[in-house]
Design a protein around this motif. Structure first.
Motif, mmCIF file in Angstrom:
data_model
loop_
_atom_site.group_PDB
_atom_site.id
_atom_site.type_symbol
_atom_site.label_atom_id
_atom_site.label_comp_id
_atom_site.label_asym_id
_atom_site.label_seq_id
_atom_site.Cartn_x
_atom_site.Cartn_y
_atom_site.Cartn_z
ATOM 1 N N ALA A 105 3.239 -1.533 -2.659
ATOM 2 C CA ALA A 105 3.540 -2.843 -2.099
ATOM 3 C C ALA A 105 2.691 -3.122 -0.864
ATOM 4 C CB ALA A 105 5.030 -2.939 -1.751
ATOM 5 N N VAL A 106 2.530 -2.125 0.008
ATOM 6 C CA VAL A 106 1.715 -2.293 1.205
ATOM 7 C C VAL A 106 0.262 -2.587 0.822
ATOM 8 C CG1 VAL A 106 0.668 -1.029 3.139
ATOM 9 C CG2 VAL A 106 3.148 -0.987 2.801
ATOM 10 N N ARG A 107 -0.262 -1.846 -0.124
ATOM 11 C CA ARG A 107 -1.661 -2.056 -0.530
ATOM 12 C C ARG A 107 -1.855 -3.432 -1.165
ATOM 13 N NH1 ARG A 107 -4.862 2.148 0.226
ATOM 14 N NH2 ARG A 107 -3.959 4.252 0.423
ATOM 15 N N THR A 108 -0.868 -3.902 -1.929
ATOM 16 C CA THR A 108 -0.962 -5.233 -2.522
ATOM 17 C C THR A 108 -0.922 -6.308 -1.446
ATOM 18 O OG1 THR A 108 0.088 -4.469 -4.560
ATOM 19 C CG2 THR A 108 0.107 -6.835 -4.144
ATOM 20 N N LEU A 109 -0.011 -6.172 -0.481
ATOM 21 C CA LEU A 109 0.059 -7.122 0.628
ATOM 22 C C LEU A 109 -1.269 -7.190 1.380
ATOM 23 C CD1 LEU A 109 3.496 -6.508 2.408
ATOM 24 C CD2 LEU A 109 2.689 -8.662 1.410
ATOM 25 N N ALA A 110 -1.798 -6.017 1.707
ATOM 26 C CA ALA A 110 -3.048 -5.964 2.450
ATOM 27 C C ALA A 110 -4.196 -6.568 1.647
ATOM 28 C CB ALA A 110 -3.367 -4.525 2.836
ATOM 29 N N SER A 111 -4.226 -6.306 0.355
ATOM 30 C CA SER A 111 -5.282 -6.855 -0.491
ATOM 31 C C SER A 111 -5.228 -8.377 -0.511
ATOM 32 C CB SER A 111 -5.139 -6.300 -1.908
ATOM 33 O OG SER A 111 -6.094 -6.852 -2.775
ATOM 34 N N LEU A 112 -4.010 -8.928 -0.584
ATOM 35 C CA LEU A 112 -3.868 -10.386 -0.562
ATOM 36 C C LEU A 112 -4.354 -10.982 0.763
ATOM 37 C CD1 LEU A 112 -0.356 -10.705 -2.246
ATOM 38 C CD2 LEU A 112 -2.557 -11.356 -3.240
ATOM 39 N N ALA A 113 -4.239 -10.170 1.843
ATOM 40 C CA ALA A 113 -4.689 -10.628 3.163
ATOM 41 C C ALA A 113 -6.161 -10.297 3.418
ATOM 42 C CB ALA A 113 -3.811 -10.017 4.252
ATOM 43 N N GLY A 114 -6.795 -9.570 2.490
ATOM 44 C CA GLY A 114 -8.220 -9.316 2.599
ATOM 45 C C GLY A 114 -8.629 -8.056 3.322
ATOM 46 N N PHE A 115 -7.756 -7.041 3.377
ATOM 47 C CA PHE A 115 -8.151 -5.786 4.013
ATOM 48 C C PHE A 115 -7.514 -4.602 3.293
ATOM 49 C CE2 PHE A 115 -4.220 -6.897 6.217
ATOM 50 C CZ PHE A 115 -3.565 -5.685 6.379
ATOM 51 N N THR A 116 -8.015 -3.424 3.594
ATOM 52 C CA THR A 116 -7.469 -2.176 3.057
ATOM 53 C C THR A 116 -6.690 -1.479 4.160
ATOM 54 O OG1 THR A 116 -9.302 -1.907 1.504
ATOM 55 C CG2 THR A 116 -8.007 0.064 2.023
ATOM 56 N N PRO A 117 -5.400 -1.199 3.967
ATOM 57 C CA PRO A 117 -4.598 -0.617 5.047
ATOM 58 C C PRO A 117 -4.971 0.837 5.311
ATOM 59 C CG PRO A 117 -3.321 -0.664 3.033
ATOM 60 C CD PRO A 117 -4.606 -1.381 2.723
ATOM 61 N N ALA A 118 -4.954 1.215 6.579
ATOM 62 C CA ALA A 118 -5.183 2.610 6.969
ATOM 63 C C ALA A 118 -3.838 3.326 6.952
ATOM 64 C CB ALA A 118 -5.808 2.679 8.353
ATOM 65 N N ILE A 119 -3.516 3.954 5.830
ATOM 66 C CA ILE A 119 -2.226 4.626 5.675
ATOM 67 C C ILE A 119 -2.362 6.050 6.194
ATOM 68 C CG2 ILE A 119 -0.521 5.467 4.027
ATOM 69 C CD1 ILE A 119 -1.175 2.995 2.324
ATOM 70 N N THR A 120 -1.676 6.318 7.287
ATOM 71 C CA THR A 120 -1.795 7.613 7.957
ATOM 72 C C THR A 120 -0.509 8.426 7.875
ATOM 73 O OG1 THR A 120 -3.413 6.694 9.498
ATOM 74 C CG2 THR A 120 -2.317 8.743 10.158
ATOM 75 N N HIS A 121 0.630 7.741 7.994
ATOM 76 C CA HIS A 121 1.918 8.438 8.032
ATOM 77 C C HIS A 121 2.706 8.165 6.755
ATOM 78 C CE1 HIS A 121 0.909 9.077 12.171
ATOM 79 N NE2 HIS A 121 1.034 7.795 12.481
ATOM 80 N N ARG A 122 3.300 9.206 6.205
ATOM 81 C CA ARG A 122 4.179 9.081 5.037
ATOM 82 C C ARG A 122 5.535 9.667 5.406
ATOM 83 N NH1 ARG A 122 -0.913 9.114 2.862
ATOM 84 N NH2 ARG A 122 -1.187 7.764 1.023
ATOM 85 N N ILE A 123 6.503 8.791 5.590
ATOM 86 C CA ILE A 123 7.812 9.171 6.137
ATOM 87 C C ILE A 123 8.910 8.611 5.231
ATOM 88 C CG2 ILE A 123 9.341 9.031 8.137
ATOM 89 C CD1 ILE A 123 6.741 10.502 8.734
ATOM 90 N N ASP A 124 9.886 9.446 4.901
ATOM 91 C CA ASP A 124 11.000 9.004 4.061
ATOM 92 C C ASP A 124 12.140 8.412 4.893
ATOM 93 O OD1 ASP A 124 12.801 8.864 1.762
ATOM 94 O OD2 ASP A 124 13.768 10.601 2.627
#
Length: 292
Positions: free
Chosen positions: A207-226
């Motif tokens: 979902a984050v990557r799709t949102l970012a793509s619609l806004a024209g950028f690639t998100p820098a995903i650094t943290h993966r937290i549950d």
């Protein structure tokens, strides 16, 4: 085929050993073994194979166990039609994500304690992919899962190994450090930020990557937290931004901004294996979960 023998096969698929089936049914292990041997002869298939000092179901045994669940559910439904006062009893195993357990399952268990005291619920906190695997492996009877409108998993689609019932939907927004007083998140402003996603479920990252793509950028995903409490701490301390549910109260230093269209909508579902939702104990739990 003898329904009593089919019942023993289903219990073996659920419990995993002849001794446990014998204890649960008040029989000797020898009796269980003899009944299952007779069932194998009736079916014309090898249903069990050695597994160390135990036995396990063969592929044919697993298929017959699945058929047996449907057969026994139909027989039980017929009995209930003839005896509407029949009381659901037994153990229902549930796997689900934390919000579904708090919002739907715990209130359901509370209600059932008063209405069906012979019914027992065992629960495990799982993310959707884990819960679906447990359901496919017949380790649970009910899975409470979710996906997002921007990362659909299509539960219950034709060919899936489960049946699906929608539960609820909930809008999510962008969790950012407090102080940004805009009404809607302008994603361009967060293109250079570090992003936080779920460590145990890929739908969040999708979902984050799709949102970012619609806004024209690639998100820098650094943290993966549950854990959402830990996500809040990271956001408040300026270590990143991430998706959080709208309409909740958060710790100081965190605010959640609504997202621009199409937004992010969490969709919760209840999944069962085909034909099993008519099993009275599971039906009783499912009906109350759906009502929440």
């Amino acid at each position: 085929m003898d329904t009593r023998r089919l019942h023993l096969l289903v219990e073996l698929s659920r419990l995993g050993s002849m001794r446990e089936v014998a204890d649960a049914e008040g029989l000797t292990t020898s009796t269980v073994s003899q009944q299952l041997a007779a069932l194998a002869k009736e079916s014309g298939s090898t249903l069990l194979e050695p597994d160390g000092r135990r036995v396990r179901l063969t592929p044919a045994g697993r298929r017959l166990a699945d058929h047996a669940v449907r057969i026994l559910a139909a027989v039980e439904a017929a009995r209930r039609d003839l005896d509407p006062s029949a009381e659901p009893s037994g153990t229902v195993r549930v796997a689900g994500f934390a919000t579904a357990i708090r919002r739907a399952l715990l209130p359901a268990i509370h209600d059932l304690r008063g209405t069906h005291p012979a019914l027992r619920v065992e629960l495990e906190e799982y993310e959707p992919l884990e819960a679906v695997r447990a359901l496919a492996d017949d380790r649970v009877d009910l899975a409470l899962v979710y996906d997002y409108n921007l990362a659909p998993s299509s539960p219950g689609a034709p060919g899936d190994a489960h049946e699906s019932v929608p539960l609820w939907t909930a809008p999510w927004g962008l969790g950012v450090p407090a102080g940004d007083h805009t009404d809607v998140a302008d994603l361009d402003r967060f293109a250079e930020h570090v992003w936080i996603v779920n460590s145990r479920n890929t739908a969040d990252e999708d979902a984050v990557r799709t949102l970012a793509s619609l806004a024209g950028f690639t998100p820098a995903i650094t943290h993966r937290i549950d854990n959402l409490d830990l996500v809040q701490e990271l956001i408040a301390d300026g270590h990143g931004v991430g998706l959080l549910p709208l309409g909740r109260t958060y710790r100081p230093g965190v605010q959640v901004l609504p997202l621009p269209e199409p937004g992010v909508l969490l969709r919760a579902y209840a999944l069962t294996r085909p034909g099993r939702s008519t099993w009275p104990p599971l039906r009783a739990v499912l009906d109350r979960v759906v009502d929440r």
